[in-house]
Scaffold this active site. Sequence first.
Site, mmCIF file in Angstrom:
data_model
loop_
_atom_site.group_PDB
_atom_site.id
_atom_site.type_symbol
_atom_site.label_atom_id
_atom_site.label_comp_id
_atom_site.label_asym_id
_atom_site.label_seq_id
_atom_site.Cartn_x
_atom_site.Cartn_y
_atom_site.Cartn_z
ATOM 1 N N GLU A 1 0.614 -1.497 0.063
ATOM 2 C CA GLU A 1 0.043 -0.431 0.417
ATOM 3 C C GLU A 1 1.062 1.320 0.183
ATOM 4 O O GLU A 1 1.990 1.353 0.472
ATOM 5 C CB GLU A 1 -0.646 0.149 1.149
ATOM 6 C CG GLU A 1 -2.405 0.938 1.525
ATOM 7 C CD GLU A 1 -2.746 1.843 0.027
ATOM 8 O OE1 GLU A 1 -2.758 1.819 -0.955
ATOM 9 O OE2 GLU A 1 -4.058 1.693 1.029
ATOM 10 N N ASP A 2 0.321 2.630 -0.230
ATOM 11 C CA ASP A 2 1.068 3.818 -0.466
ATOM 12 C C ASP A 2 1.267 4.391 0.902
ATOM 13 O O ASP A 2 1.872 4.824 1.242
ATOM 14 C CB ASP A 2 0.094 4.392 -1.232
ATOM 15 C CG ASP A 2 -0.906 4.748 -1.036
ATOM 16 O OD1 ASP A 2 -1.319 4.516 -0.265
ATOM 17 O OD2 ASP A 2 -1.528 5.947 -1.688
ATOM 18 N N ASP B 1 -4.120 5.985 6.869
ATOM 19 C CA ASP B 1 -3.808 6.905 7.375
ATOM 20 C C ASP B 1 -5.019 6.384 8.526
ATOM 21 O O ASP B 1 -3.925 6.135 9.713
ATOM 22 C CB ASP B 1 -5.141 7.874 6.353
ATOM 23 C CG ASP B 1 -5.281 8.950 6.820
ATOM 24 O OD1 ASP B 1 -4.375 8.961 7.395
ATOM 25 O OD2 ASP B 1 -5.888 9.816 6.205
ATOM 26 N N PHE C 1 -1.298 15.756 4.753
ATOM 27 C CA PHE C 1 -1.770 15.939 2.861
ATOM 28 C C PHE C 1 -0.149 15.102 2.027
ATOM 29 O O PHE C 1 0.191 16.644 1.956
ATOM 30 C CB PHE C 1 -2.281 16.143 2.343
ATOM 31 C CG PHE C 1 -3.871 15.565 1.378
ATOM 32 C CD1 PHE C 1 -4.312 14.165 1.485
ATOM 33 C CD2 PHE C 1 -2.832 15.650 -0.211
ATOM 34 C CE1 PHE C 1 -4.993 13.313 0.476
ATOM 35 C CE2 PHE C 1 -3.684 15.051 -0.679
ATOM 36 C CZ PHE C 1 -4.933 13.880 -1.140
ATOM 37 N N ARG D 1 0.485 12.206 -9.496
ATOM 38 C CA ARG D 1 1.238 10.694 -8.569
ATOM 39 C C ARG D 1 2.571 10.699 -9.049
ATOM 40 O O ARG D 1 3.325 9.647 -9.220
ATOM 41 C CB ARG D 1 0.442 9.931 -9.289
ATOM 42 C CG ARG D 1 -1.576 9.741 -9.221
ATOM 43 C CD ARG D 1 -1.719 8.748 -9.406
ATOM 44 N NE ARG D 1 -3.153 8.307 -9.125
ATOM 45 C CZ ARG D 1 -3.455 7.911 -7.930
ATOM 46 N NH1 ARG D 1 -3.161 7.656 -6.945
ATOM 47 N NH2 ARG D 1 -5.222 7.665 -8.566
HETATM 48 P P1 IMP Z 1 -7.306 4.662 5.310
HETATM 49 O O1 IMP Z 1 -8.382 3.835 4.714
HETATM 50 O O2 IMP Z 1 -7.639 6.110 6.526
HETATM 51 O O3 IMP Z 1 -5.427 4.088 5.825
HETATM 52 O O4 IMP Z 1 -6.862 5.951 3.990
HETATM 53 C C1 IMP Z 1 -5.162 5.172 3.043
HETATM 54 C C2 IMP Z 1 -5.979 5.369 1.925
HETATM 55 O O5 IMP Z 1 -6.821 7.018 1.560
HETATM 56 C C3 IMP Z 1 -4.813 5.704 1.060
HETATM 57 O O6 IMP Z 1 -4.598 4.641 0.160
HETATM 58 C C4 IMP Z 1 -4.585 6.782 -0.096
HETATM 59 O O7 IMP Z 1 -5.307 6.586 -1.268
HETATM 60 C C5 IMP Z 1 -5.563 7.354 0.834
HETATM 61 N N1 IMP Z 1 -4.853 8.622 1.597
HETATM 62 C C6 IMP Z 1 -4.493 8.886 2.582
HETATM 63 N N2 IMP Z 1 -3.788 9.866 3.024
HETATM 64 C C7 IMP Z 1 -3.514 10.553 2.441
HETATM 65 C C8 IMP Z 1 -2.255 11.362 1.803
HETATM 66 O O8 IMP Z 1 -1.946 11.796 2.932
HETATM 67 N N3 IMP Z 1 -2.441 11.722 0.224
HETATM 68 C C9 IMP Z 1 -2.956 11.337 -0.867
HETATM 69 N N4 IMP Z 1 -3.698 10.006 0.165
HETATM 70 C C10 IMP Z 1 -4.022 9.666 1.430
HETATM 71 MG MG MG Z 2 -4.957 4.560 -2.080
#
Ligand code: IMP
Ligand code: MG
Length: 182
Positions: free
Chosen positions: A98-99, A102, A151, A164
């Site tokens: 995963e990238d 969050d 962010f 990207r």
């Molecule tokens: P989570 O479910 O809240 O952990 O969200 C994860 C997803 O939210 C990641 O796979 C990203 O697509 C997006 N995301 C969360 N933080 C960022 C950020 O700082 N930049 C870009 N995308 C983010």
């Molecule tokens: Mg993502």
Amino acid sequence: MEKRPCRVLIGRRELDARVEELARRITEDYRGRDLVMVGILKGAFVFLADLVRRVELPLEVDFVAVSSYGKETQTSGVVRVIKDLDIDIRGRDVLLVEDIVDTGLTLDYLARMLRQREPASLEICALLNKPEARKVDIEVRYCGFDIPTLFVVGYGLDYAEHYRHLPYVGVLEEGSEAREGA
Ligand code: IMP
Ligand code: MG
């Protein structure tokens, strides 16, 4: 919009060195196993591409594409699977790539979904981690960098589908609307 200035948070050399290190650990840990590396689209495509080229083991690559319901900044935790795996992962060693983690809700949902298919193992590798934003407890076995709750864009990560392609991880300057693009 593409012209908005972006401050470098993690530069290319730093990314490179860390990806190399993660790949070395993965190579050691998965020797003799049956590795399937699963990238979560779209954000993980750059990281996964760099990572797999440094893992010195036989492996297969597959992808899942997900999107959160709604357009809000906060992930709802309900994840829509847009593209499922092509590969049958039963009995195999799955590494989800995963990238960024969050709240953790996306990975929590995906990991549960994939565990139901009875892989031999399932671990998580994430380039970036925002520990302060976490809402569910998930174990990230391989983590590139812990970052503050900012962010970020670049190296696969987008703001409204832009940025990207940047070869570094950056923070958009000016305006708080950048937080709306998750
Ligand atoms: P989570 O479910 O809240 O952990 O969200 C994860 C997803 O939210 C990641 O796979 C990203 O697509 C997006 N995301 C969360 N933080 C960022 C950020 O700082 N930049 C870009 N995308 C983010
Ligand atoms: Mg993502």
